[in-house]
Motif scaffolding. Sequence first.
Motif, PDB file in Angstrom:
ATOM      1  N   SER A 128       0.848  -1.185   0.000  1.00 47.84           N
ATOM      2  CA  SER A 128       0.000   0.000   0.000  1.00 47.84           C
ATOM      3  C   SER A 128       0.885   1.237   0.000  1.00 47.84           C
ATOM      4  CB  SER A 128      -0.928   0.011   1.220  1.00 47.84           C
ATOM      5  OG  SER A 128      -0.163   0.068   2.401  1.00 47.84           O
ATOM      6  N   CYS A 129       0.315   2.354  -0.441  1.00 49.07           N
ATOM      7  CA  CYS A 129       1.069   3.599  -0.486  1.00 49.07           C
ATOM      8  C   CYS A 129       0.114   4.768  -0.319  1.00 49.07           C
ATOM      9  CB  CYS A 129       1.866   3.709  -1.772  1.00 49.07           C
ATOM     10  SG  CYS A 129       0.855   3.643  -3.233  1.00 49.07           S
ATOM     11  N   THR A 130       0.698   5.939  -0.076  1.00 47.03           N
ATOM     12  CA  THR A 130      -0.105   7.141   0.093  1.00 47.03           C
ATOM     13  C   THR A 130       0.113   8.060  -1.101  1.00 47.03           C
ATOM     14  OG1 THR A 130       1.685   8.220   1.295  1.00 47.03           O
ATOM     15  CG2 THR A 130       0.058   7.026   2.598  1.00 47.03           C
ATOM     16  N   GLY A 131      -0.747   9.028  -1.250  1.00 44.79           N
ATOM     17  CA  GLY A 131      -0.613   9.980  -2.349  1.00 44.79           C
ATOM     18  C   GLY A 131      -1.309   9.474  -3.600  1.00 44.79           C
ATOM     19  N   GLY A 132      -1.077  10.169  -4.682  1.00 45.57           N
ATOM     20  CA  GLY A 132      -1.697   9.808  -5.957  1.00 45.57           C
ATOM     21  C   GLY A 132      -0.870   8.807  -6.729  1.00 45.57           C
ATOM     22  N   VAL A 133      -0.601   7.660  -6.133  1.00 43.06           N
ATOM     23  CA  VAL A 133       0.245   6.633  -6.738  1.00 43.06           C
ATOM     24  C   VAL A 133      -0.619   5.452  -7.141  1.00 43.06           C
ATOM     25  CG1 VAL A 133       2.177   5.056  -6.334  1.00 43.06           C
ATOM     26  CG2 VAL A 133       2.223   7.338  -5.356  1.00 43.06           C
ATOM     27  N   THR A 134      -0.389   4.921  -8.318  1.00 39.34           N
ATOM     28  CA  THR A 134      -1.066   3.708  -8.777  1.00 39.34           C
ATOM     29  C   THR A 134      -0.052   2.579  -8.842  1.00 39.34           C
ATOM     30  OG1 THR A 134      -2.596   5.009 -10.114  1.00 39.34           O
ATOM     31  CG2 THR A 134      -2.395   2.672 -10.639  1.00 39.34           C
ATOM     32  N   ILE A 135      -0.306   1.501  -8.114  1.00 38.48           N
ATOM     33  CA  ILE A 135       0.570   0.324  -8.150  1.00 38.48           C
ATOM     34  C   ILE A 135       0.098  -0.542  -9.300  1.00 38.48           C
ATOM     35  CG2 ILE A 135       1.360  -1.699  -6.902  1.00 38.48           C
ATOM     36  CD1 ILE A 135       0.811  -0.128  -4.316  1.00 38.48           C
ATOM     37  N   MET A 136       0.979  -0.757 -10.276  1.00 39.47           N
ATOM     38  CA  MET A 136       0.589  -1.499 -11.475  1.00 39.47           C
ATOM     39  C   MET A 136       0.787  -3.001 -11.317  1.00 39.47           C
ATOM     40  SD  MET A 136       1.981   1.198 -14.229  1.00 39.47           S
ATOM     41  CE  MET A 136       0.954   0.757 -15.615  1.00 39.47           C
ATOM     42  N   SER A 137       1.812  -3.430 -10.589  1.00 42.66           N
ATOM     43  CA  SER A 137       2.000  -4.852 -10.355  1.00 42.66           C
ATOM     44  C   SER A 137       2.945  -5.060  -9.178  1.00 42.66           C
ATOM     45  CB  SER A 137       2.567  -5.553 -11.593  1.00 42.66           C
ATOM     46  OG  SER A 137       3.902  -5.147 -11.821  1.00 42.66           O
ATOM     47  N   VAL A 138       2.842  -6.233  -8.568  1.00 43.98           N
ATOM     48  CA  VAL A 138       3.707  -6.635  -7.466  1.00 43.98           C
ATOM     49  C   VAL A 138       4.169  -8.046  -7.756  1.00 43.98           C
ATOM     50  CG1 VAL A 138       3.837  -7.088  -4.992  1.00 43.98           C
ATOM     51  CG2 VAL A 138       2.447  -5.192  -5.818  1.00 43.98           C
ATOM     52  N   THR A 139       5.483  -8.254  -7.735  1.00 47.98           N
ATOM     53  CA  THR A 139       6.038  -9.588  -7.942  1.00 47.98           C
ATOM     54  C   THR A 139       7.088  -9.861  -6.877  1.00 47.98           C
ATOM     55  OG1 THR A 139       7.717  -8.764  -9.458  1.00 47.98           O
ATOM     56  CG2 THR A 139       5.680  -9.560 -10.435  1.00 47.98           C
ATOM     57  N   PHE A 140       7.367 -11.131  -6.644  1.00 47.82           N
ATOM     58  CA  PHE A 140       8.387 -11.545  -5.687  1.00 47.82           C
ATOM     59  C   PHE A 140       9.444 -12.343  -6.429  1.00 47.82           C
ATOM     60  CE2 PHE A 140      10.141 -14.829  -2.891  1.00 47.82           C
ATOM     61  CZ  PHE A 140      10.716 -14.026  -1.933  1.00 47.82           C
ATOM     62  N   SER A 141      10.699 -12.040  -6.149  1.00 51.41           N
ATOM     63  CA  SER A 141      11.792 -12.837  -6.714  1.00 51.41           C
ATOM     64  C   SER A 141      12.957 -12.826  -5.745  1.00 51.41           C
ATOM     65  CB  SER A 141      12.242 -12.284  -8.070  1.00 51.41           C
ATOM     66  OG  SER A 141      12.779 -10.990  -7.906  1.00 51.41           O
ATOM     67  N   LYS A 142      13.768 -13.837  -5.837  1.00 50.25           N
ATOM     68  CA  LYS A 142      14.940 -13.965  -4.975  1.00 50.25           C
ATOM     69  C   LYS A 142      16.181 -13.816  -5.835  1.00 50.25           C
ATOM     70  CE  LYS A 142      17.205 -17.308  -1.989  1.00 50.25           C
ATOM     71  NZ  LYS A 142      17.887 -16.860  -0.982  1.00 50.25           N
ATOM     72  N   ASP A 143      17.131 -13.016  -5.368  1.00 51.19           N
ATOM     73  CA  ASP A 143      18.392 -12.810  -6.075  1.00 51.19           C
ATOM     74  C   ASP A 143      19.377 -13.873  -5.587  1.00 51.19           C
ATOM     75  OD1 ASP A 143      20.559 -11.953  -7.470  1.00 51.19           O
ATOM     76  OD2 ASP A 143      20.687  -9.986  -6.524  1.00 51.19           O
ATOM     77  N   TYR A 144      19.568 -14.915  -6.370  1.00 50.99           N
ATOM     78  CA  TYR A 144      20.442 -16.016  -5.960  1.00 50.99           C
ATOM     79  C   TYR A 144      21.919 -15.667  -6.088  1.00 50.99           C
ATOM     80  CZ  TYR A 144      16.313 -18.943  -5.833  1.00 50.99           C
ATOM     81  OH  TYR A 144      15.091 -19.472  -5.517  1.00 50.99           O
ATOM     82  N   LEU A 145      22.249 -14.552  -6.715  1.00 45.88           N
ATOM     83  CA  LEU A 145      23.649 -14.163  -6.859  1.00 45.88           C
ATOM     84  C   LEU A 145      24.177 -13.431  -5.625  1.00 45.88           C
ATOM     85  CD1 LEU A 145      23.586 -12.956 -10.566  1.00 45.88           C
ATOM     86  CD2 LEU A 145      24.311 -15.166  -9.671  1.00 45.88           C
ATOM     87  N   GLN A 146      23.270 -12.892  -4.801  1.00 49.01           N
ATOM     88  CA  GLN A 146      23.686 -12.210  -3.580  1.00 49.01           C
ATOM     89  C   GLN A 146      23.794 -13.215  -2.441  1.00 49.01           C
ATOM     90  OE1 GLN A 146      24.523  -9.033  -3.287  1.00 49.01           O
ATOM     91  NE2 GLN A 146      24.067  -8.604  -5.426  1.00 49.01           N
ATOM     92  N   PRO A 147      24.821 -13.088  -1.591  1.00 53.14           N
ATOM     93  CA  PRO A 147      24.919 -14.008  -0.451  1.00 53.14           C
ATOM     94  C   PRO A 147      23.793 -13.727   0.543  1.00 53.14           C
ATOM     95  CG  PRO A 147      26.603 -12.314  -0.317  1.00 53.14           C
ATOM     96  CD  PRO A 147      25.924 -12.147  -1.640  1.00 53.14           C
ATOM     97  N   GLU A 148      23.308 -14.778   1.174  1.00 50.72           N
ATOM     98  CA  GLU A 148      22.218 -14.646   2.123  1.00 50.72           C
ATOM     99  C   GLU A 148      22.750 -14.068   3.428  1.00 50.72           C
ATOM    100  OE1 GLU A 148      18.871 -17.625   3.809  1.00 50.72           O
ATOM    101  OE2 GLU A 148      19.650 -18.022   1.819  1.00 50.72           O
ATOM    102  N   THR A 149      22.067 -13.059   3.960  1.00 49.42           N
ATOM    103  CA  THR A 149      22.501 -12.464   5.219  1.00 49.42           C
ATOM    104  C   THR A 149      21.951 -13.274   6.380  1.00 49.42           C
ATOM    105  OG1 THR A 149      20.607 -10.991   5.207  1.00 49.42           O
ATOM    106  CG2 THR A 149      22.637 -10.142   4.248  1.00 49.42           C
ATOM    107  N   VAL A 150      22.808 -13.550   7.348  1.00 53.81           N
ATOM    108  CA  VAL A 150      22.436 -14.339   8.511  1.00 53.81           C
ATOM    109  C   VAL A 150      22.699 -13.491   9.745  1.00 53.81           C
ATOM    110  CG1 VAL A 150      22.867 -16.466   9.780  1.00 53.81           C
ATOM    111  CG2 VAL A 150      23.027 -16.458   7.296  1.00 53.81           C
ATOM    112  N   SER A 151      21.733 -13.423  10.650  1.00 53.57           N
ATOM    113  CA  SER A 151      21.891 -12.625  11.862  1.00 53.57           C
ATOM    114  C   SER A 151      22.882 -13.307  12.801  1.00 53.57           C
ATOM    115  CB  SER A 151      20.547 -12.430  12.562  1.00 53.57           C
ATOM    116  OG  SER A 151      20.115 -13.658  13.106  1.00 53.57           O
TER     117      SER A 151
END
Length: 103
Positions: A74-97
């Motif tokens: 969600s967002c505020t103002g006069g913004v229209t969200i056209m699409s939302v997708t999820f992807s994982k970047d397998y080239l970046q190392p995974e951060t571990v706490s």
Amino acid sequence: MQRFFFFIAACLPALSAAAGDGPTVVASSLQSVMVYRSGAEMTHKASARLAAGNSQLIIDDVSTMLDPASIRVSCTGGVTIMSVTFSKDYLQPETVSPVVEKL
């Protein structure tokens, strides 16, 4: 042939301006967590200033183990969200706490 080359050369700046600078990467912060028996609900918050026109926004620092069907943006103002997708970047190392590293 020379006119065709001039036309392409004249259009290149317009095409590069329309393409923009590429996607904007924004870090998110975890606001709240609700744990259930079958999973958890995590609420993240991210802020970005976008120029007028079409923009691609990448929200970073979210769980890689989420259900893509459960994403809500969600967002505020006069913004229209056209699409939302999820992807994982397998080239970046995974951060571990540090807590997970101790375990």
